[in-house]
Enzyme design. Structure first.
Site, mmCIF file in Angstrom:
data_model
loop_
_atom_site.group_PDB
_atom_site.id
_atom_site.type_symbol
_atom_site.label_atom_id
_atom_site.label_comp_id
_atom_site.label_asym_id
_atom_site.label_seq_id
_atom_site.Cartn_x
_atom_site.Cartn_y
_atom_site.Cartn_z
ATOM 1 N N GLU A 45 -16.941 -2.060 7.200
ATOM 2 C CA GLU A 45 -15.674 -2.655 6.431
ATOM 3 C C GLU A 45 -16.026 -4.194 6.857
ATOM 4 O O GLU A 45 -16.370 -4.608 7.760
ATOM 5 C CB GLU A 45 -14.544 -2.297 7.458
ATOM 6 C CG GLU A 45 -13.098 -2.410 6.607
ATOM 7 C CD GLU A 45 -13.295 -1.252 5.694
ATOM 8 O OE1 GLU A 45 -13.999 -0.478 5.561
ATOM 9 O OE2 GLU A 45 -12.020 -1.339 4.814
ATOM 10 N N LYS A 51 -8.630 2.123 11.741
ATOM 11 C CA LYS A 51 -9.023 2.091 10.313
ATOM 12 C C LYS A 51 -8.798 0.726 9.947
ATOM 13 O O LYS A 51 -7.577 0.020 10.106
ATOM 14 C CB LYS A 51 -7.914 2.903 9.674
ATOM 15 C CG LYS A 51 -8.334 2.799 8.071
ATOM 16 C CD LYS A 51 -7.279 3.803 7.433
ATOM 17 C CE LYS A 51 -7.592 4.071 5.834
ATOM 18 N NZ LYS A 51 -7.876 2.692 5.171
ATOM 19 N N ASP A 104 0.762 -1.210 0.036
ATOM 20 C CA ASP A 104 -0.038 0.107 0.057
ATOM 21 C C ASP A 104 0.882 1.335 0.113
ATOM 22 O O ASP A 104 0.584 2.311 -0.753
ATOM 23 C CB ASP A 104 -0.829 -0.229 1.176
ATOM 24 C CG ASP A 104 -2.085 -0.864 1.223
ATOM 25 O OD1 ASP A 104 -2.241 -1.753 0.145
ATOM 26 O OD2 ASP A 104 -2.787 -1.207 2.281
ATOM 27 N N LEU A 153 -10.461 8.436 2.058
ATOM 28 C CA LEU A 153 -9.666 9.244 3.123
ATOM 29 C C LEU A 153 -8.668 9.925 2.682
ATOM 30 O O LEU A 153 -7.722 9.418 2.270
ATOM 31 C CB LEU A 153 -9.688 8.428 4.447
ATOM 32 C CG LEU A 153 -10.873 8.105 4.900
ATOM 33 C CD1 LEU A 153 -10.725 6.892 6.077
ATOM 34 C CD2 LEU A 153 -11.801 9.191 5.721
ATOM 35 N N LYS A 191 -12.735 11.574 12.617
ATOM 36 C CA LYS A 191 -13.717 12.250 12.006
ATOM 37 C C LYS A 191 -14.106 13.508 12.997
ATOM 38 O O LYS A 191 -14.256 13.394 14.219
ATOM 39 C CB LYS A 191 -14.778 11.407 11.763
ATOM 40 C CG LYS A 191 -14.387 10.291 11.015
ATOM 41 C CD LYS A 191 -15.289 8.998 11.095
ATOM 42 C CE LYS A 191 -14.990 7.963 10.448
ATOM 43 N NZ LYS A 191 -15.854 6.634 10.466
HETATM 44 S S1 IVH Z 1 -14.868 6.333 7.297
HETATM 45 C C1 IVH Z 1 -15.391 9.307 4.066
HETATM 46 N N1 IVH Z 1 -13.796 4.796 9.277
HETATM 47 O O1 IVH Z 1 -10.929 3.312 4.796
HETATM 48 C C2 IVH Z 1 -15.083 8.627 5.300
HETATM 49 N N2 IVH Z 1 -13.410 4.363 6.940
HETATM 50 O O2 IVH Z 1 -9.469 5.200 2.723
HETATM 51 C C3 IVH Z 1 -15.802 7.134 4.655
HETATM 52 N N3 IVH Z 1 -12.099 2.395 6.552
HETATM 53 O O3 IVH Z 1 -13.123 3.078 2.019
HETATM 54 C C4 IVH Z 1 -14.982 6.221 5.532
HETATM 55 N N4 IVH Z 1 -11.917 2.063 8.806
HETATM 56 O O4 IVH Z 1 -13.102 1.389 3.408
HETATM 57 C C5 IVH Z 1 -14.035 5.066 7.816
HETATM 58 N N5 IVH Z 1 -13.361 3.253 10.764
HETATM 59 C C6 IVH Z 1 -13.385 3.571 9.593
HETATM 60 C C7 IVH Z 1 -12.740 2.773 8.540
HETATM 61 C C8 IVH Z 1 -12.586 3.325 7.268
HETATM 62 C C9 IVH Z 1 -11.694 1.447 7.475
HETATM 63 C C10 IVH Z 1 -11.795 2.256 5.128
HETATM 64 C C11 IVH Z 1 -12.975 2.563 4.367
HETATM 65 C C12 IVH Z 1 -12.762 3.841 3.362
HETATM 66 C C13 IVH Z 1 -11.196 3.791 3.198
HETATM 67 C C14 IVH Z 1 -10.922 5.120 3.158
#
Ligand code: IVH
Length: 692
Positions: free
Chosen positions: A185, A127, A41, A92, A302
């Site tokens: 997820e 994440k 990544d 993100l 967030k």
């Molecule tokens: S919020 C606009 N929360 O990370 C924000 N995403 O790089 C939407 N992901 O597509 C995502 N853990 O698949 C959010 N606790 C979490 C997350 C998370 C993993 C992933 C998700 C997203 C990607 C963004």
């Protein structure tokens, strides 16, 4: 002159941008469609960032189909029907350093016109390293499920998502919305991933590089029954549409609502206004990462308040109100300098990789395992390759795959040496076996490993006798088998490195104490091929003395429950080898206990029950608890299934506990276990005195 140079720069930039787009498209294809990425990544991000930088300097180079202009891959052929997301699924923005998180906060404050001292409420979550999906519920029923795809259009994987136990088919309780998109997820717990790869590898099939790929590969199956057989889990982290229910005003409340409706949400979330607390959270999560039951690749921060989120809005592909603060990578590429072979205690030759050092999850890595010859061939790993190396959790670093694109043509395939690199004896690989063995009966490398194994904690538990010391004992000719350990004298030890009178005395005392171990530990310690702890215990139960085991025929050994013909053959052969007789004689002369005391009829309250232990127990080590449970009649299994009768969950239990709950299997904790034992008059560890 200046203009000309600029023109040239621009041309070079255009060429580079085109090349970067080509590479990114290729990696997208491998990642999204084949679930088999060849770069990490972090490297993908580097390509992406380079393209972004070029496009920022030369905005005229931006093409509408540039990967910077969208989320995820462009139109990729797929087996699934397209699903348009009513609200786009964004990506993100990333931060690698705490300073970038601070800058992000400062940017938000500027945009919102907020002074330093006006607090902004933030929510932090892990994440999850899985793949994001959207679940649509109408009147509380799960009707449609899709992958993120390119953020606007994803793939219809409804039937596959239905097989995931943690995705509710119906929402419960008050306040079920008329229409809701729940986002989260899908991931594969680490333990389940390892078990799946073991199964695939035993079946000779291709394994997955990491839990994320395993989750993606399992979800994107044409046959939902295959998905159902894969241990996937879901965790919710946001919403899209939300209609006909109590309006949601902030993210933290939404998470609470989702939890009430029956969705798993992160149990580690933090709501705070204090950036220092966010930083502590990051450090804590980073420290917890190694032992966590699922993979995380960072912390998502967030802004809690939806009104503020709306005001902040988004820029190209990501919202301004959130950021992913990444952990150091667990996967990177480096050069494979050489493949060498180590000799194990049974003579098994294991190839391992010598790498150009890289830092993985904070540790410097210069060696990695390669399992065996077939695995190297299957993955087409060659000496000189640039390879993807991964180190996650406590596992030993692994070479995941070669980066074929970076081959120069000078790479060399690995060939197993025909002679043992330590003793020079011929190497043999039996028909149908994956492992090659050194046939040298007196191979010093084998002996060192045998001694170390004999002395290890779950075997004879001789404190202080590790590999370094074993090496010296062998080099100086002080021992030629494990039996010689009991004849060691202080004056022989005093000549060894870092061996003063006190440590020599301690070692001799430890050897002395090991004379009285249960038979199962001795059998395990002897290092008989195919005899692990469980088999050793089964043997000791069936044949409570070495004499009886030695007298047993191959058929009698094979008749022991849990022992197959291959193991029986190996045990029988071991006990009918002249070298073994020599060692056993020495052990007998040294007064090592070669039989278990005859057990009086004891209560066997767990007779016939299948028990799984997970997590850490205070009172017992893993070996001790397994010995105890088996003495009580239980069969100890390593994974939870419908046939599990009881799960004993200690501290930090992980995914087995989760699975037990999903399957509705009975679970007790350590206190419950103590109660159970007390009921049957089994002495508890404290009552037996401190373990030796
Ligand atoms: S919020 C606009 N929360 O990370 C924000 N995403 O790089 C939407 N992901 O597509 C995502 N853990 O698949 C959010 N606790 C979490 C997350 C998370 C993993 C992933 C998700 C997203 C990607 C963004």
């Amino acid at each position: 002159m200046t203009r000309r140079r600029t023109e040239l720069d621009r041309e070079a930039a255009a060429r580079r941008a085109a090349e970067l787009r080509r590479q990114i498209a290729e990696h997208d294809r491998r990642y999204y469609l084949e679930d088999a990425p060849v770069i990490s990544d972090a490297e993908y991000d580097a390509l992406f960032d380079e393209l972004l930088a070029l496009e920022r300097t030369y905005p005229e180079l931006v093409t509408p189909d540039s990967p910077t202009q969208r989320v995820g891959p462009p139109e990729l052929t797929t087996d699934f029907a397209p699903v348009r997301h009513a609200v786009p699924m964004l990506s993100l923005a990333k931060a690698n350093e705490r300073s970038e998180v601070r800058e992000w906060m400062a940017r938000m404050r500027r945009q919102l016109g907020l002074a330093e001292d006006v607090p902004i409420r933030l929510v932090c979550e892990p994440k999850y390293d899985g793949l994001s999906v959207e679940l649509t519920y109408e009147q509380g029923r799960f009707v449609l499920g899709s992958t993120r795809g390119n953020g606007l259009v994803g793939e219809d994987v409804t039937e596959n998502l239905r097989t995931i136990p943690s995705i509710p088919a119906r929402l419960r309780g008050r306040g079920v919305p008329a229409l809701a998109d729940v986002r989260g997820e899908v991931y594969m717990p680490v333990a389940a991933f390892e078990a799946l790869n073991r199964t695939l590898s035993e079946a000779g099939e291709r394994t997955f590089a990491n839990p994320r790929n395993a989750a993606a590969g399992s979800l994107r199956q044409k046959d939902p029954r295959v998905t159902a057989s894969r241990p996937l889990a879901f965790v919710a982290h946001g919403i899209g549409r939300w209609e006909g229910g109590a309006a949601q005003h902030c993210h933290s409340r939404t998470l609470a609502t989702l939890e009430r409706l029956g969705f798993p949400v992160s149990d580690r979330r933090l709501v705070t206004e204090d950036l220092e607390e966010v930083e502590r959270y990051y450090e804590e999560l980073l420290a917890a990462r190694e032992h966590a039951p699922y993979e995380m690749d960072g912390v998502v921060i967030k802004v809690d308040d939806y009104a503020l989120q709306r005001e902040l809005g988004e820029v190209s592909r990501s919202p301004r109100w959130a950021i992913a603060w990444k952990f150091p990578p667990v996967e990177r590429t480096t050069r494979l300098l050489d493949i060498q072979v180590s000799v194990g205690r049974t003579g098994a030759l294991t190839p391992f990789a010598i790498l150009e050092p890289v830092v993985l999850s904070g540790a410097r890595v210069s060696r990695a395992t390669l399992h065996n010859e077939d695995e190297i061939r299957r993955k087409d790993i060659r000496i000189g390759d640039v390879v993807v190396v991964r180190r996650a959790g406590e596992v030993i670093p692994q070479v995941v795959a070669p980066v074929i694109e970076r081959r120069t043509g000078r790479e060399r395939p690995f060939v197993m040496p025909a002679r043992c690199p330590v003793c020079g004896a011929p190497v043999e690989r039996a028909e149908g076996e994956a492992v090659a063995y050194c046939t040298g009966a007196r191979c010093p490398a084998q002996l060192v490993q045998r001694l170390t194994h004999f002395a290890s904690r779950n075997a004879m538990d001789i404190d202080g006798l590790g590999e370094k010391l074993a090496q010296q004992l062998v080099e100086r000719g002080l021992v030629s088998d494990v039996g010689d350990l009991y004849a060691l004298r202080e004056e022989q030890l005093l000549g060894l490195d870092r061996m003063a009178q006190k440590s020599a005395g301690n070692l001799l005392a430890a050897i002395e104490r090991s004379r009285d171990r249960p038979l199962a530990r001795l059998l395990y310690g002897l290092g008989i091929r195919h005899v692990g702890e469980t088999v050793a215990r089964a043997l000791a139960r069936a044949f409570p003395s070495i004499e009886r085991l030695r007298a047993a025929s191959e058929q009698e050994i094979a008749a022991v429950p849990g022992i197959g013909p291959v193991v029986a053959r190996s045990v029988y052969t071991f006990f009918h080898t002249p070298d073994t007789a020599l060692v056993l004689d020495k052990l007998a002369r040294a007064g090592v206990r070669l039989a278990d005391p005859v057990e009086q009829e004891r209560a066997r309250p767990l007779e016939g029950k299948t028990v799984v232990v997970t997590g850490r127990l205070e009172g017992w080590s893993r070996t001790e608890i397994e010995e105890l449970l088996e003495r009580l009649g239980a069969r100890v299994a390593s994974s939870v299934s419908k046939r599990t009768d009881l799960v004993i969950a200690g501290a930090d239990p992980g995914s087995k506990l989760e699975r037990a709950r999903q399957l509705g299997r009975p679970v007790i904790d350590e206190a419950g276990l103590r109660q159970l034992l007390a009921q049957h008059g089994v002495p508890l560890p404290e009552e037996q005195g401190s373990p030796s």
